[in-house]
Structure formats: C-alpha cells, structure tokens
Write a protein that holds these residues in place. Structure first.
Motif, short mmCIF file in Angstrom:
data_model
loop_
_atom_site.label_atom_id
_atom_site.label_comp_id
_atom_site.label_asym_id
_atom_site.label_seq_id
_atom_site.Cartn_x
_atom_site.Cartn_y
_atom_site.Cartn_z
N ALA A 41 52.14 25.42 35.37
CA ALA A 41 53.27 26.16 35.95
C ALA A 41 52.98 26.51 37.41
CB ALA A 41 53.56 27.42 35.13
N CYS A 42 51.74 26.93 37.69
CA CYS A 42 51.37 27.22 39.08
C CYS A 42 51.48 25.97 39.93
CB CYS A 42 49.95 27.78 39.13
SG CYS A 42 49.80 29.45 38.50
N ALA A 43 50.98 24.86 39.42
CA ALA A 43 51.06 23.60 40.16
C ALA A 43 52.51 23.18 40.36
CB ALA A 43 50.29 22.51 39.41
N ARG A 44 53.33 23.44 39.36
CA ARG A 44 54.74 23.04 39.44
C ARG A 44 55.48 23.75 40.57
NH1 ARG A 44 57.43 20.29 35.86
NH2 ARG A 44 59.68 20.36 35.80
N ILE A 45 55.16 25.04 40.80
CA ILE A 45 55.85 25.77 41.87
C ILE A 45 55.07 25.76 43.18
CG2 ILE A 45 57.12 27.24 40.27
CD1 ILE A 45 55.18 29.48 40.84
N GLY A 46 53.88 25.16 43.17
CA GLY A 46 53.11 25.04 44.40
C GLY A 46 52.22 26.23 44.70
N ALA A 47 51.96 27.06 43.70
CA ALA A 47 51.07 28.20 43.89
C ALA A 47 49.62 27.74 43.69
CB ALA A 47 51.41 29.31 42.90
N VAL A 48 48.74 28.22 44.53
CA VAL A 48 47.32 27.93 44.41
C VAL A 48 46.78 28.80 43.28
CG1 VAL A 48 45.10 27.98 45.59
CG2 VAL A 48 47.19 27.45 46.87
N HIS A 49 46.02 28.21 42.37
CA HIS A 49 45.52 29.01 41.26
C HIS A 49 44.03 28.80 41.06
CE1 HIS A 49 46.24 25.13 39.31
NE2 HIS A 49 45.32 25.49 38.42
N THR A 50 43.41 29.83 40.48
CA THR A 50 42.02 29.76 40.06
C THR A 50 41.97 30.27 38.63
OG1 THR A 50 39.74 30.36 40.57
CG2 THR A 50 41.41 32.04 40.97
N VAL A 51 41.09 29.68 37.85
CA VAL A 51 40.97 30.06 36.45
C VAL A 51 39.71 30.90 36.29
CG1 VAL A 51 40.79 29.21 34.10
CG2 VAL A 51 42.13 27.94 35.78
N VAL A 52 39.84 32.03 35.64
CA VAL A 52 38.73 32.96 35.45
C VAL A 52 38.58 33.21 33.95
CG1 VAL A 52 37.87 35.24 36.00
CG2 VAL A 52 39.29 34.05 37.64
N PHE A 53 37.35 33.13 33.48
CA PHE A 53 37.07 33.39 32.08
C PHE A 53 36.28 34.68 31.94
CE2 PHE A 53 37.55 28.76 32.46
CZ PHE A 53 38.65 28.61 31.65
N ALA A 54 36.16 35.20 30.75
CA ALA A 54 35.61 36.53 30.50
C ALA A 54 34.17 36.71 30.95
CB ALA A 54 35.73 36.86 29.02
N GLY A 55 33.40 35.67 31.11
CA GLY A 55 31.99 35.81 31.43
C GLY A 55 31.68 36.11 32.89
N PHE A 56 32.67 36.17 33.76
CA PHE A 56 32.43 36.38 35.19
C PHE A 56 32.15 37.85 35.50
CE2 PHE A 56 34.84 32.41 35.33
CZ PHE A 56 34.08 31.68 36.20
N SER A 57 31.19 38.07 36.40
CA SER A 57 30.93 39.44 36.87
C SER A 57 32.02 39.84 37.86
CB SER A 57 29.57 39.50 37.56
OG SER A 57 29.60 38.74 38.76
N ALA A 58 32.06 41.12 38.20
CA ALA A 58 33.06 41.61 39.15
C ALA A 58 32.90 40.94 40.51
CB ALA A 58 32.95 43.13 39.30
N GLU A 59 31.66 40.74 40.95
CA GLU A 59 31.41 40.10 42.25
C GLU A 59 31.85 38.63 42.22
OE1 GLU A 59 28.83 41.67 40.52
OE2 GLU A 59 29.09 43.56 41.58
N SER A 60 31.54 37.97 41.12
CA SER A 60 31.92 36.56 40.98
C SER A 60 33.44 36.42 40.94
CB SER A 60 31.29 35.98 39.73
OG SER A 60 31.59 34.62 39.61
N LEU A 61 34.08 37.33 40.23
CA LEU A 61 35.54 37.32 40.16
C LEU A 61 36.16 37.54 41.53
CD1 LEU A 61 38.17 37.30 38.53
CD2 LEU A 61 37.80 39.71 38.06
#
Length: 68
Positions: A41-61
C-alpha cells in the motif's frame, strides 16, 4: 485478488489519514499477510516505508526512521 483488495483498502486508508507520495511511514507489526499488504500500500501511493519488528532497540528504531 484478495491481496490486491486489501492493499487498495490500506492505501485508501493511508491517503485518508494524509499520507502522500514521498511521506515516510514506519510499519511496526508482525510478519503476516497484513504487513505485506501495508508495504504494498505504501509503494502503491509512493510513500517511503521502513519495516520494524519487535526486536529493535529504541536507538535502532530511531535510526531506521531517520534513515527512511
């Protein structure tokens, strides 16, 4: 066909909330068909997206969102 329908519904929802081409979107959800549809859906409207999963620290996020 179901994936296309879900993708279009999510794209329309994102647009309703003001997401436009070039905007940055962070997708924070588990791996599922819904997360795939959200990326498409992001690609369809041209929005840049990043995928984040639960294991990321606050700094990494924060780094991923800033790099987006």
């Amino acid at each position: 066909r179901e994936l296309l329908d879900l993708t279009c519904r999510l794209a329309n929802t994102l647009k309703k909330y003001g997401i436009q081409k070039g905007d940055k979107v962070a997708i924070y959800m588990s791996v599922s068909p819904l997360s795939v549809a959200a990326m498409l859906a992001c690609a369809r409207i041209g929005a840049v997206h990043t995928v984040v999963f639960a294991g990321f620290s606050a700094e990494s996020l924060a780094g991923r969102i800033m790099d987006c």
